[in-house]
Design an enzyme around this catalytic site. Sequence first.
Site, short mmCIF file in Angstrom:
data_model
loop_
_atom_site.label_atom_id
_atom_site.label_comp_id
_atom_site.label_asym_id
_atom_site.label_seq_id
_atom_site.Cartn_x
_atom_site.Cartn_y
_atom_site.Cartn_z
N HIS A 12 12.92 -15.08 -0.29
CA HIS A 12 14.13 -14.78 0.50
C HIS A 12 14.72 -13.41 0.22
CE1 HIS A 12 16.05 -15.76 -3.25
NE2 HIS A 12 17.26 -15.54 -2.75
N GLY A 14 12.64 -10.70 0.21
CA GLY A 14 11.66 -9.77 0.78
C GLY A 14 12.04 -9.33 2.19
N VAL A 16 10.72 -10.05 5.23
CA VAL A 16 10.83 -11.12 6.23
C VAL A 16 11.74 -12.24 5.73
CG1 VAL A 16 9.57 -12.80 7.62
CG2 VAL A 16 8.50 -10.63 7.06
N LEU A 106 3.33 -18.01 6.73
CA LEU A 106 3.15 -16.67 7.31
C LEU A 106 1.81 -16.09 6.88
CD1 LEU A 106 6.29 -17.07 7.56
CD2 LEU A 106 6.42 -14.60 7.48
N GLY A 107 0.95 -15.86 7.85
CA GLY A 107 -0.34 -15.20 7.58
C GLY A 107 -0.22 -13.74 7.95
N TYR A 137 -7.24 -10.16 0.86
CA TYR A 137 -5.95 -10.66 1.35
C TYR A 137 -6.17 -11.53 2.60
CZ TYR A 137 -1.26 -9.84 3.59
OH TYR A 137 -0.04 -9.94 4.19
N LEU A 167 4.86 -5.44 10.22
CA LEU A 167 6.31 -5.63 10.32
C LEU A 167 7.05 -4.49 9.63
CD1 LEU A 167 6.10 -9.38 9.23
CD2 LEU A 167 6.35 -8.52 11.58
N1 LIG Z 1 5.13 -6.61 5.88
C1 LIG Z 1 4.21 -6.74 6.81
O1 LIG Z 1 3.91 -5.78 7.54
C2 LIG Z 1 3.54 -8.05 7.02
C3 LIG Z 1 3.79 -9.17 6.25
N2 LIG Z 1 3.12 -10.34 6.52
C4 LIG Z 1 3.37 -11.56 5.72
O2 LIG Z 1 4.75 -11.92 5.84
C5 LIG Z 1 5.18 -12.53 4.62
C6 LIG Z 1 6.38 -11.80 4.09
O3 LIG Z 1 5.99 -10.45 3.80
P1 LIG Z 1 7.07 -9.34 3.43
O4 LIG Z 1 8.42 -9.89 3.61
O5 LIG Z 1 6.64 -8.11 4.11
O6 LIG Z 1 6.77 -9.14 1.88
P2 LIG Z 1 7.77 -8.69 0.73
O7 LIG Z 1 6.91 -8.13 -0.35
O8 LIG Z 1 8.86 -7.87 1.28
O9 LIG Z 1 8.38 -10.07 0.26
C7 LIG Z 1 7.62 -11.02 -0.41
C8 LIG Z 1 8.52 -11.76 -1.36
O10 LIG Z 1 7.73 -12.69 -2.12
C9 LIG Z 1 8.14 -12.61 -3.47
N3 LIG Z 1 7.04 -12.99 -4.37
C10 LIG Z 1 5.82 -12.40 -4.49
N4 LIG Z 1 5.12 -13.01 -5.46
C11 LIG Z 1 5.92 -14.00 -5.95
C12 LIG Z 1 5.76 -14.95 -6.98
N5 LIG Z 1 4.63 -15.04 -7.70
N6 LIG Z 1 6.79 -15.80 -7.23
C13 LIG Z 1 7.93 -15.72 -6.54
N7 LIG Z 1 8.15 -14.84 -5.55
C14 LIG Z 1 7.14 -13.97 -5.27
C15 LIG Z 1 8.49 -11.14 -3.67
O11 LIG Z 1 9.31 -10.98 -4.80
P3 LIG Z 1 9.06 -9.68 -5.74
O12 LIG Z 1 9.15 -8.50 -4.82
O13 LIG Z 1 10.14 -9.78 -6.75
O14 LIG Z 1 7.68 -9.87 -6.30
C16 LIG Z 1 9.21 -10.83 -2.36
O15 LIG Z 1 10.58 -11.16 -2.42
C17 LIG Z 1 3.97 -12.52 3.69
O16 LIG Z 1 3.29 -13.74 3.78
C18 LIG Z 1 3.11 -11.40 4.25
O17 LIG Z 1 1.77 -11.60 3.91
C19 LIG Z 1 2.21 -10.44 7.53
C20 LIG Z 1 1.93 -9.37 8.32
C21 LIG Z 1 2.54 -8.10 8.14
C1 LIG Z 2 0.22 -5.50 7.71
C2 LIG Z 2 -1.16 -5.06 7.36
O1 LIG Z 2 -1.07 -3.97 6.45
C3 LIG Z 2 -2.28 -3.50 5.88
O2 LIG Z 2 -3.15 -3.02 6.87
P1 LIG Z 2 -2.92 -1.64 7.61
O3 LIG Z 2 -2.27 -1.87 8.91
O4 LIG Z 2 -4.22 -0.92 7.65
O5 LIG Z 2 -1.93 -0.95 6.58
P2 LIG Z 2 -0.93 0.23 6.46
O6 LIG Z 2 0.36 -0.08 7.10
O7 LIG Z 2 -0.87 0.57 5.01
O8 LIG Z 2 -1.65 1.48 7.18
C4 LIG Z 2 -1.80 1.59 8.56
C5 LIG Z 2 -2.46 2.89 8.92
O9 LIG Z 2 -1.57 3.96 8.60
C6 LIG Z 2 -2.27 4.99 7.92
N1 LIG Z 2 -1.33 5.77 7.09
C7 LIG Z 2 -1.05 7.09 7.28
N2 LIG Z 2 -0.21 7.54 6.35
C8 LIG Z 2 0.08 6.45 5.56
C9 LIG Z 2 0.92 6.31 4.44
O10 LIG Z 2 1.58 7.25 3.96
N3 LIG Z 2 0.99 5.05 3.90
C10 LIG Z 2 0.29 3.99 4.41
N4 LIG Z 2 0.43 2.78 3.84
N5 LIG Z 2 -0.54 4.13 5.48
C11 LIG Z 2 -0.63 5.34 6.04
C12 LIG Z 2 -3.33 4.23 7.15
O11 LIG Z 2 -4.37 5.07 6.73
C13 LIG Z 2 -3.76 3.19 8.18
O12 LIG Z 2 -4.67 3.76 9.09
C14 LIG Z 2 -2.93 -4.61 5.14
O13 LIG Z 2 -2.08 -5.06 4.17
C15 LIG Z 2 -3.24 -5.75 6.08
O14 LIG Z 2 -3.75 -6.79 5.35
C16 LIG Z 2 -2.01 -6.17 6.84
O15 LIG Z 2 -1.78 -7.32 7.12
#
Ligand SMILES: NC(=O)C1=CN([C@@H]2O[C@H](COP(=O)(O)OP(=O)(O)OC[C@H]3O[C@@H](n4cnc5c(N)ncnc54)[C@H](OP(=O)(O)O)[C@@H]3O)[C@@H](O)[C@H]2O)C=CC1
Ligand SMILES: C[C@H]1O[C@H](OP(=O)(O)OP(=O)(O)OC[C@H]2O[C@@H](n3cnc4c(=O)[nH]c(N)nc43)[C@H](O)[C@@H]2O)[C@@H](O)[C@@H](O)C1=O
Length: 359
Positions: A12, A14, A16, A106-107, A137, A167
Site C-alpha cells: 500500500h 508503492g 499502485v 497484479l501481473g 519476472y 505504469l
Molecule cells: N510500475 C509498473 O510500471 C508496473 C507494475 N506492475 C505490477 O504492479 C504491482 C505494483 O507495482 P508498483 O506499485 O509499481 O511497485 P512498487 O515497487 O512501487 O510497490 C511495490 C510495493 O511492494 C512492497 N514490497 C516489495 N517486497 C515486499 C516484501 N517482501 N514484503 C512486503 N512488502 C514488499 C514494496 O515495499 P518496499 O518498497 O519497502 O520494498 C512496495 O511498497 C506489482 O505487482 C508490479 O509487478 C505491472 C506492470 C507495470
Molecule cells: C513495466 C515493465 O518494465 C520493464 O520493461 P521495460 O518496459 O522494457 O522497462 P523500462 O521502463 O525500464 O524501459 C523501457 C524502455 O525505455 C528505455 N529507456 C531509455 N532511457 C531509460 C532510462 O533512463 N531508464 C529506463 N529504465 N529505461 C530507459 C529502455 O531501454 C527500454 O527500451 C520490465 O520490468 C518489465 O518486466 C515490465 O513489466
Amino acid sequence: MDKQSRIYIAGHRGLVGSAIWNSLERKGYGHLIGRTHAELDLMDPAAVRDFFDRERPEYVFLAAAHVGGIMANNTYRADFIYRNLQIQQNVIGESYRHGIEKLLFLGSTCIYPKDVPQPMREDALLTAPLEYTNEPYAIAKIAGLKICESFNLQYGTNYIAVMPTNLYGPNDNFDLERSHVLPAMIRKIHLAKALHENDWETVRSDLSARPVENIGGTADDDTILSLLERYGIFPGKVELWGTGKPLREFLWSEDMADACTYVMEQIDFADLKGSCLETRNCHINIGTGKEISIGNLAELIARIIGYRGEIAFDDSKPDGTMRKLTDVSKLHGLGWRHTVEIDEGIRTMYAWYTGSTPA
Ligand SMILES: NC(=O)C1=CN([C@@H]2O[C@H](COP(=O)(O)OP(=O)(O)OC[C@H]3O[C@@H](n4cnc5c(N)ncnc54)[C@H](OP(=O)(O)O)[C@@H]3O)[C@@H](O)[C@H]2O)C=CC1
Ligand SMILES: C[C@H]1O[C@H](OP(=O)(O)OP(=O)(O)OC[C@H]2O[C@@H](n3cnc4c(=O)[nH]c(N)nc43)[C@H](O)[C@@H]2O)[C@@H](O)[C@@H](O)C1=O
C-alpha cells in the site's frame, strides 16, 4: 465488497498500492488494512500466516512485488523470480487458507512473448519465447496468474488476475538505475536542465530528497557532477538508454487503481469463466491501447519540463522488447476505459515530483 469489508492492500505504500488505497478511501471503504515492508515481510511464510490469522481480511489486492525497470530486471534476475514467486505463494496461499471472498493479482504485460502480434491479446500467452531482459519476472507473473486460474477452476475461488501495461504516477520509483523509463527520464531531464541553468539549489534539493549512491545535496559540486555523469546526466545533455526506437504504452497509476477497484467491485471469475475455458486464459489486460516511442517520450518530457538541451541515446544499453501494445478489447467489453492521457499524466507527475502539488 461492502463499505465495512476488511480489505488488505499488500504493497500500500508503492506506486499502485498507494493509488488503490486512496481510491478505496475516496469511495468510502472504512476498513482498509496495510503493512509496510518493515512491518511485514511478505517473503516470510510464518509472518504472513500470523498476519492473516490476526487480521482476517475478506478481500485482498496483491500489489506488493519486487519491481523495477529493464536494467534491474536484467541484472537482479534471481531476485525478480525468487522474491515474486515467494510473495505470491505466501499471499495467495494464506488467502485460500482463510477462505477470503476475492483476490486481485497484479501481473504485467511482459508475460507475453517477445515477438507477438500487436496489439497483444490475452490468448497470446505462452505461444512463443519471452523477452530475455525480463524473463525471470515474467515467469513469476505467469505463475501468479496461473495459480489464480487454477485455484478458481479446482476450488471455486474468486481470484482475478489483471495484466497492466507500464505504469507511472505519484510515489513512483525515481532511482537512476533501477526505475522504469518514465520516472527515470523525468528525473534525468530535470537534473540536466538544472545543471545547464547553473541552478545548484534545484540539483542539491533533488539529491537531498533522493540521494544517489548515498551522495546527498551537501556534497561538493565536483562530486555531484561526476556522480551524475555516471548516469548520463550532464549540464545541457542527457544520455538515455537504448536506441529510442522501442514503443511503449503508459497508464496513469490512479487510472490503474480505478481499474483495480472496478474489477474488484464489478467482475467475478464466474463472469470470465466461459471465455476462460474456451481460450484457456482467464486474465484481463489493463492499458490504454495507445503507444509512443521512447524517443518521442523523451521529447514530450523535455517539452513539459522546459529542457532545451541535447537528448542522446546510448545503444550499448538494452532496448528490451520493441513493441508492447495492449489489446484492451476485453477490458472495454467489461465496461472500463482509461481517462488520463500521457501528456496530462506527465504534467501532473512532474508537478508532484517537484513538490508543486501534494501527492
Ligand atoms: N510500475 C509498473 O510500471 C508496473 C507494475 N506492475 C505490477 O504492479 C504491482 C505494483 O507495482 P508498483 O506499485 O509499481 O511497485 P512498487 O515497487 O512501487 O510497490 C511495490 C510495493 O511492494 C512492497 N514490497 C516489495 N517486497 C515486499 C516484501 N517482501 N514484503 C512486503 N512488502 C514488499 C514494496 O515495499 P518496499 O518498497 O519497502 O520494498 C512496495 O511498497 C506489482 O505487482 C508490479 O509487478 C505491472 C506492470 C507495470
Ligand atoms: C513495466 C515493465 O518494465 C520493464 O520493461 P521495460 O518496459 O522494457 O522497462 P523500462 O521502463 O525500464 O524501459 C523501457 C524502455 O525505455 C528505455 N529507456 C531509455 N532511457 C531509460 C532510462 O533512463 N531508464 C529506463 N529504465 N529505461 C530507459 C529502455 O531501454 C527500454 O527500451 C520490465 O520490468 C518489465 O518486466 C515490465 O513489466
